[in-house]
Enzyme design. Structure first.
Site, PDB file in Angstrom:
ATOM      1  N   GLY A  10       0.855  -1.202   0.000  1.00  0.00           N
ATOM      2  CA  GLY A  10       0.000   0.000   0.000  1.00  0.00           C
ATOM      3  C   GLY A  10       0.881   1.238   0.000  1.00  0.00           C
ATOM      4  O   GLY A  10       1.744   1.375   0.849  1.00  0.00           O
ATOM      5  N   ARG A  71       1.236  -5.390  -4.880  1.00  0.00           N
ATOM      6  CA  ARG A  71       1.278  -6.412  -3.831  1.00  0.00           C
ATOM      7  C   ARG A  71       1.548  -7.703  -4.587  1.00  0.00           C
ATOM      8  O   ARG A  71       0.628  -8.324  -5.113  1.00  0.00           O
ATOM      9  CB  ARG A  71      -0.051  -6.495  -3.089  1.00  0.00           C
ATOM     10  CG  ARG A  71      -0.477  -5.201  -2.380  1.00  0.00           C
ATOM     11  CD  ARG A  71      -1.652  -5.482  -1.464  1.00  0.00           C
ATOM     12  NE  ARG A  71      -2.357  -4.280  -1.039  1.00  0.00           N
ATOM     13  CZ  ARG A  71      -2.000  -3.527  -0.006  1.00  0.00           C
ATOM     14  NH1 ARG A  71      -0.933  -3.832   0.689  1.00  0.00           N
ATOM     15  NH2 ARG A  71      -2.724  -2.477   0.336  1.00  0.00           N
ATOM     16  N   ASP A 102       4.676  -4.753   6.121  1.00  0.00           N
ATOM     17  CA  ASP A 102       5.121  -6.075   6.605  1.00  0.00           C
ATOM     18  C   ASP A 102       5.023  -7.170   5.539  1.00  0.00           C
ATOM     19  O   ASP A 102       5.854  -8.079   5.512  1.00  0.00           O
ATOM     20  CB  ASP A 102       4.420  -6.468   7.904  1.00  0.00           C
ATOM     21  CG  ASP A 102       2.915  -6.401   7.792  1.00  0.00           C
ATOM     22  OD1 ASP A 102       2.414  -5.922   6.753  1.00  0.00           O
ATOM     23  OD2 ASP A 102       2.235  -6.830   8.738  1.00  0.00           O
ATOM     24  N   THR A 125       3.968   2.588   5.526  1.00  0.00           N
ATOM     25  CA  THR A 125       2.552   2.183   5.517  1.00  0.00           C
ATOM     26  C   THR A 125       1.791   3.076   6.479  1.00  0.00           C
ATOM     27  O   THR A 125       2.284   3.350   7.578  1.00  0.00           O
ATOM     28  CB  THR A 125       2.355   0.707   5.924  1.00  0.00           C
ATOM     29  OG1 THR A 125       0.968   0.509   6.261  1.00  0.00           O
ATOM     30  CG2 THR A 125       3.188   0.286   7.122  1.00  0.00           C
ATOM     31  N   ASP A 127      -0.605   2.263   8.153  1.00  0.00           N
ATOM     32  CA  ASP A 127      -1.138   1.475   9.271  1.00  0.00           C
ATOM     33  C   ASP A 127      -0.283   1.584  10.539  1.00  0.00           C
ATOM     34  O   ASP A 127      -0.752   1.304  11.632  1.00  0.00           O
ATOM     35  CB  ASP A 127      -1.244  -0.007   8.879  1.00  0.00           C
ATOM     36  CG  ASP A 127      -2.143  -0.215   7.673  1.00  0.00           C
ATOM     37  OD1 ASP A 127      -2.923   0.701   7.364  1.00  0.00           O
ATOM     38  OD2 ASP A 127      -2.056  -1.277   7.043  1.00  0.00           O
ATOM     39  N   ASP A 129       2.038  -0.391  11.573  1.00  0.00           N
ATOM     40  CA  ASP A 129       1.913  -1.708  12.214  1.00  0.00           C
ATOM     41  C   ASP A 129       3.160  -2.576  12.019  1.00  0.00           C
ATOM     42  O   ASP A 129       3.068  -3.799  11.950  1.00  0.00           O
ATOM     43  CB  ASP A 129       0.678  -2.443  11.661  1.00  0.00           C
ATOM     44  CG  ASP A 129       0.788  -2.692  10.160  1.00  0.00           C
ATOM     45  OD1 ASP A 129       1.698  -2.135   9.513  1.00  0.00           O
ATOM     46  OD2 ASP A 129      -0.043  -3.444   9.631  1.00  0.00           O
ATOM     47  N   ARG A 171      -5.929  -1.794   8.655  1.00  0.00           N
ATOM     48  CA  ARG A 171      -5.962  -3.266   8.603  1.00  0.00           C
ATOM     49  C   ARG A 171      -6.258  -3.831   9.992  1.00  0.00           C
ATOM     50  O   ARG A 171      -7.270  -3.471  10.566  1.00  0.00           O
ATOM     51  CB  ARG A 171      -4.644  -3.795   8.037  1.00  0.00           C
ATOM     52  CG  ARG A 171      -4.812  -5.110   7.287  1.00  0.00           C
ATOM     53  CD  ARG A 171      -3.517  -5.558   6.664  1.00  0.00           C
ATOM     54  NE  ARG A 171      -3.184  -4.826   5.471  1.00  0.00           N
ATOM     55  CZ  ARG A 171      -3.646  -5.099   4.255  1.00  0.00           C
ATOM     56  NH1 ARG A 171      -4.468  -6.108   4.091  1.00  0.00           N
ATOM     57  NH2 ARG A 171      -3.307  -4.395   3.210  1.00  0.00           N
TER      58      ARG A 171
HETATM   59  O1  F6P Z   1      -1.937  -1.300   4.329  1.00  0.00           O
HETATM   60  C1  F6P Z   1      -2.456  -0.075   3.940  1.00  0.00           C
HETATM   61  C2  F6P Z   1      -3.930  -0.174   3.689  1.00  0.00           C
HETATM   62  O2  F6P Z   1      -4.389   1.089   3.265  1.00  0.00           O
HETATM   63  C3  F6P Z   1      -4.774  -0.692   4.854  1.00  0.00           C
HETATM   64  O3  F6P Z   1      -5.035   0.291   5.818  1.00  0.00           O
HETATM   65  C4  F6P Z   1      -6.005  -1.185   4.144  1.00  0.00           C
HETATM   66  O4  F6P Z   1      -6.665  -2.194   4.879  1.00  0.00           O
HETATM   67  C5  F6P Z   1      -5.441  -1.733   2.864  1.00  0.00           C
HETATM   68  O5  F6P Z   1      -4.183  -1.089   2.653  1.00  0.00           O
HETATM   69  C6  F6P Z   1      -6.290  -1.494   1.651  1.00  0.00           C
HETATM   70  O6  F6P Z   1      -5.701  -2.161   0.600  1.00  0.00           O
HETATM   71  P1  F6P Z   1      -6.064  -1.927  -0.920  1.00  0.00           P
HETATM   72  O7  F6P Z   1      -5.542  -0.572  -1.310  1.00  0.00           O
HETATM   73  O8  F6P Z   1      -5.367  -3.016  -1.622  1.00  0.00           O
HETATM   74  O9  F6P Z   1      -7.548  -1.957  -0.999  1.00  0.00           O
END
Ligand code: F6P
Length: 319
Positions: A10, A71, A102, A125, A127, A129, A171
């Site tokens: 992300g 990803r 991570d 990120t 998050d 985390d 997340r």
């Molecule tokens: O890890 C960053 C994040 O924005 C999280 O907060 C969220 O759950 C996820 O990515 C969303 O992922 P995507 O952009 O693939 O929908």
């Protein structure tokens, strides 16, 4: 010496300032910087080009990542990691800097175990985390976006007798929700790390509504999956109309905050210095107000925990 950077997972504000610092510091040290596009996917597909100083210009104020991200599922298969390693070898790239979360670091752990490719990871990120680091690039910018959104919702909330639930990203981590709730004066906060005492919340707020409370604001971390239930619960328990706002991907955008630009500068400088000193398989982390290194194995094996002082504060908003 050839050195490359990529951004993975992300995207987050702070990635572009990190890319800028990477290019400029590499030139300063007499290294030859390379850019890998599309994250780990680009490493497999050889989307790699030599950087010029122009690549560093006009990007410090931009959210997201000019290198693009992915990803990558393929990178978890050894045959693709081998392809990626061969691409780096062909270009005589000896060191790698990876900005990501991570998931990206887990992929890198496998890469490191296979080929001992010297790399450092930089937490990036929203998050926040990453196990072993108190800060990840993009978190401060995301918190500012959330704060501004909550302030805006408060304008309409205070004009009605209503409940407002705002769902934040993160997340499985409640950091964004909790810090936002504490710094925006919310009445309720739900995060995945703690079980809320709904009976006690009801008692506290019933009393306040019976006195002079007009509206309430609740911040809910997406990882709880409780935002819609809470919205209905507020209507039922307090007899006020309620609305749910899911902030979604706006939290990932925006111009990087001063703090994110500074942290990007420090993380990348520290990371490149560490690589040149012969460190490898390490993640640049922030702990006890200092930039430091942790092994990728440590960072990827442990589970991130919220700081105990923050959790203590959370209890007030969850009971
Ligand atoms: O890890 C960053 C994040 O924005 C999280 O907060 C969220 O759950 C996820 O990515 C969303 O992922 P995507 O952009 O693939 O929908």
């Amino acid at each position: 010496m050839n050195i490359a950077i990529l951004t993975s997972g992300g995207d987050s504000a702070g990635m572009n300032p990190a890319i800028k610092r990477f290019i400029e510091y590499s030139f300063e040290l007499g290294l030859t910087p390379y850019l890998v596009y599309n994250g780990l996917e680009g490493l497999i597909d050889n989307e790699i080009k030599k950087a010029t100083s122009k690549d560093a210009s006009g990007i410090i104020n931009r959210g997201g990542t000019v290198l693009k991200s992915s990803r990558s599922k393929r990178f978890f298969e050894k045959k693709y990691r081998k392809k990626a390693y061969e691409n780096l070898k062909k270009l005589k790239i000896e060191k790698l800097v990876v900005v990501g979360g991570d998931g990206s670091f887990r992929a890198l752990n496998a890469f490191y175990n296979d080929f001992k490719m010297p790399f450092v990871g930089i937490p990036g990120t929203i998050d926040n985390d990453i196990h072993g680091s108190e800060y990840s690039l993009g978190t401060d910018t995301a918190l500012n976006i959330i704060r501004s959104a909550i302030d805006d919702v408060r304008d309409t909330a205070s004009s009605f007798r209503r409940g407002f639930v705002i769902e934040t990203m993160g997340r499985d981590c409640g950091y964004l929700a909790l810090v936002s709730a504490l710094t925006s004066g919310a009445e309720i906060c739900l995060i995945p790390e703690l079980k809320a005492d709904m009976k006690s919340i009801k008692k506290r707020l019933k009393k306040e509504f019976a006195e002079d409370r007009e509206y309430l604001i609740a911040i809910v971390a997406e990882g709880t999956h409780e935002a819609l239930n809470l919205t209905k619960w507020i209507e039922k328990e307090f007899g006020v109309e309620s609305r749910l706002t899911t902030l979604g991907h706006i939290q990932r955008g925006g111009t990087p905050s001063t703090f994110d630009r500074l942290m990007a500068y420090e993380f990348v400088t520290y990371g490149i210095d560490a690589l040149l000193k012969g460190e490898s398989g390490k993640i640049v982390v922030y702990r006890n107000a200092k930039v430091d290194l942790r092994s990728v194995a440590y960072v990827t094996k442990g589970k991130h925990k919220l700081q105990p002082e923050l959790l203590k504060q959370a209890k007030k908003l969850m009971s």
